[in-house]
Design a protein around this motif. Sequence first.
Motif, PDB file in Angstrom:
ATOM      1  N   GLY A  31      36.879  73.982  54.363  1.00  0.00           N
ATOM      2  CA  GLY A  31      35.661  74.773  54.354  1.00  0.00           C
ATOM      3  C   GLY A  31      34.411  73.944  54.560  1.00  0.00           C
ATOM      4  N   THR A  32      34.549  72.604  54.391  1.00  0.00           N
ATOM      5  CA  THR A  32      33.402  71.706  54.532  1.00  0.00           C
ATOM      6  C   THR A  32      33.816  70.471  55.320  1.00  0.00           C
ATOM      7  OG1 THR A  32      32.554  72.441  52.384  1.00  0.00           O
ATOM      8  CG2 THR A  32      31.592  70.434  53.301  1.00  0.00           C
ATOM      9  N   ILE A  33      32.903  69.980  56.131  1.00  0.00           N
ATOM     10  CA  ILE A  33      33.123  68.758  56.914  1.00  0.00           C
ATOM     11  C   ILE A  33      31.968  67.802  56.628  1.00  0.00           C
ATOM     12  CG2 ILE A  33      33.300  67.773  59.247  1.00  0.00           C
ATOM     13  CD1 ILE A  33      34.224  70.599  60.181  1.00  0.00           C
ATOM     14  N   LEU A  34      32.289  66.539  56.410  1.00  0.00           N
ATOM     15  CA  LEU A  34      31.264  65.492  56.319  1.00  0.00           C
ATOM     16  C   LEU A  34      31.530  64.489  57.433  1.00  0.00           C
ATOM     17  CD1 LEU A  34      28.924  63.920  55.073  1.00  0.00           C
ATOM     18  CD2 LEU A  34      30.537  62.953  53.401  1.00  0.00           C
ATOM     19  N   TYR A  94      32.334  81.141  63.174  1.00  0.00           N
ATOM     20  CA  TYR A  94      32.871  80.762  61.863  1.00  0.00           C
ATOM     21  C   TYR A  94      32.252  81.645  60.795  1.00  0.00           C
ATOM     22  CZ  TYR A  94      34.615  76.512  64.111  1.00  0.00           C
ATOM     23  OH  TYR A  94      35.275  75.626  64.927  1.00  0.00           O
ATOM     24  N   SER A  95      33.063  81.954  59.795  1.00  0.00           N
ATOM     25  CA  SER A  95      32.562  82.808  58.718  1.00  0.00           C
ATOM     26  C   SER A  95      32.160  82.015  57.479  1.00  0.00           C
ATOM     27  CB  SER A  95      33.625  83.842  58.323  1.00  0.00           C
ATOM     28  OG  SER A  95      34.822  83.187  57.894  1.00  0.00           O
ATOM     29  N   ASN A  96      32.800  80.852  57.259  1.00  0.00           N
ATOM     30  CA  ASN A  96      32.495  80.115  56.022  1.00  0.00           C
ATOM     31  C   ASN A  96      32.742  78.618  56.196  1.00  0.00           C
ATOM     32  OD1 ASN A  96      31.609  79.900  53.356  1.00  0.00           O
ATOM     33  ND2 ASN A  96      33.683  80.069  52.539  1.00  0.00           N
ATOM     34  N   ASN A 124      22.646  65.197  66.449  1.00  0.00           N
ATOM     35  CA  ASN A 124      21.765  66.334  66.739  1.00  0.00           C
ATOM     36  C   ASN A 124      22.412  67.301  67.723  1.00  0.00           C
ATOM     37  OD1 ASN A 124      19.263  66.018  65.207  1.00  0.00           O
ATOM     38  ND2 ASN A 124      18.982  64.129  66.343  1.00  0.00           N
ATOM     39  N   THR A 125      23.113  66.755  68.720  1.00  0.00           N
ATOM     40  CA  THR A 125      23.803  67.606  69.697  1.00  0.00           C
ATOM     41  C   THR A 125      24.880  68.448  69.029  1.00  0.00           C
ATOM     42  OG1 THR A 125      23.403  66.046  71.512  1.00  0.00           O
ATOM     43  CG2 THR A 125      25.232  67.584  71.779  1.00  0.00           C
ATOM     44  N   LEU A 126      25.686  67.813  68.177  1.00  0.00           N
ATOM     45  CA  LEU A 126      26.762  68.541  67.504  1.00  0.00           C
ATOM     46  C   LEU A 126      26.228  69.485  66.435  1.00  0.00           C
ATOM     47  CD1 LEU A 126      29.492  65.764  67.214  1.00  0.00           C
ATOM     48  CD2 LEU A 126      29.442  67.740  68.750  1.00  0.00           C
ATOM     49  N   ASP A 127      25.123  69.117  65.810  1.00  0.00           N
ATOM     50  CA  ASP A 127      24.479  70.017  64.847  1.00  0.00           C
ATOM     51  C   ASP A 127      24.093  71.315  65.542  1.00  0.00           C
ATOM     52  OD1 ASP A 127      22.756  71.306  63.029  1.00  0.00           O
ATOM     53  OD2 ASP A 127      22.061  69.415  62.200  1.00  0.00           O
ATOM     54  N   ALA A 135      27.794  77.994  66.833  1.00  0.00           N
ATOM     55  CA  ALA A 135      29.122  78.534  66.563  1.00  0.00           C
ATOM     56  C   ALA A 135      29.185  79.287  65.231  1.00  0.00           C
ATOM     57  CB  ALA A 135      30.151  77.407  66.562  1.00  0.00           C
ATOM     58  N   GLY A 136      28.076  79.341  64.519  1.00  0.00           N
ATOM     59  CA  GLY A 136      28.040  80.096  63.275  1.00  0.00           C
ATOM     60  C   GLY A 136      28.298  79.301  62.025  1.00  0.00           C
ATOM     61  N   ALA A 137      28.422  77.979  62.139  1.00  0.00           N
ATOM     62  CA  ALA A 137      28.633  77.140  60.963  1.00  0.00           C
ATOM     63  C   ALA A 137      27.296  76.786  60.330  1.00  0.00           C
ATOM     64  CB  ALA A 137      29.377  75.868  61.350  1.00  0.00           C
TER      65      ALA A 137
END
Length: 420
Positions: free
Chosen positions: A304-307, A350-352, A371-374, A380-382
Amino acid sequence: MAALLDTSIVAGPVVVVLYVLAGLAVLLVLVRRYSGIVFFRVAASLSAGALFGWVLAWLTSDVWDLFGVSLSMVTRGWVVAVFAGIGLAINSLTGRGWRRGVAIALIPLCLLAAAAGINADFGQYTTVRAALGVPLYGALDVGATAATASSVGETAGSIGTVTIPATVSGFDARPAIVYLPAAARTAHPPVLPVVVMLSGQPGTPADVFTAGKLDAILDTYAAAHAGQTPIVVVPDQLGAADRNPMCVDSVLGNSASYLTVDVPAWIRSTFSVAASPAGWTIAGFSQGGTCSIQLGAAHPELFGTILDISGELVPRNGDAAHTIQTAFAGSATAYAAAAPAAILAAHAPYSNLHIIFAVGAGDTRFLAWANTLDAAATAAGAGTDLIVSPGTAHDWHTVQFAWTTALPLIAARTGLAVTP
């Protein structure tokens, strides 16, 4: 012997003495009577060495891109300084007696001082033990939790190596490292969240703790939160320090299946952990950061989380042509689909899912990629956060800042906001 192995080589007496000796050697070589020609030769040798060092750093970092990252200004400064010192030493070899001896000694002293300075800048090898590759952690007996339950009031975690079977993937992984919080070592442990953390390449799972100081960060958090932190598992996604299967399944090894099937299955069967993806985080640094967003974005049913700390824009093993040939059977289409931005778009909306990007302020290339991936993640809804570490670049100091800043966010996301 243990005290010697655990001697710091990024700060403290050993490094200070080394810098002082190198500085004294430079002064002894410089202190002399100067005529016009002697002054010119000394100035020319210093300038030529410094210029050579600057050009070498520029070529290796910005032209040839030998390391895959841009060298920091501190590291470039050390390269310039070491070659200036060597130039001075070579010029002084024509002297006689003690001055010639000092000039000879100056060369290894310059090399050692620069190596220490560059290592301190990157933060890779913090002790003699780490530099020599001598293991620090013993085996963690995960089956003896009840027998070795933590005492009342104890908050520090335990660290040790474990073998995670590659039952499905067959991936030839090295032993993993586990940080087990005090709360997990009680007779009746609570359900805790999980972080799967990945080191960089080249590297080992132990780097996360020896260079990233993650244990100290977790212990500090645990001391203020009743001994509770996520259980952190650091599996090996490489197979060897010099390998890079890029966290995909290929002829280089089924790294992706190992990390998304075998590792989660072992964690669930071994510890009392959260069942839903809301309680699971995947994290990584550099190549491991790239893996974290590849796998996390592709498997929202697991994480549910990515760092993503200083991750790349695309997975790579050498240049693009070599990457496509070795890991994607020559398919440029498959390679493009493995890029984090492509994975995010393919699994949208993405929902969550929440993605935390972290990068050093001086790591300009990776900051642009973050910044590009952010932006791609937001599209994408994240949910996203961007952490910029001041005064650091592509180094383990950035990892330390990122984890210190992100841990409360991860705790809140994974349901670990314990009131002290």
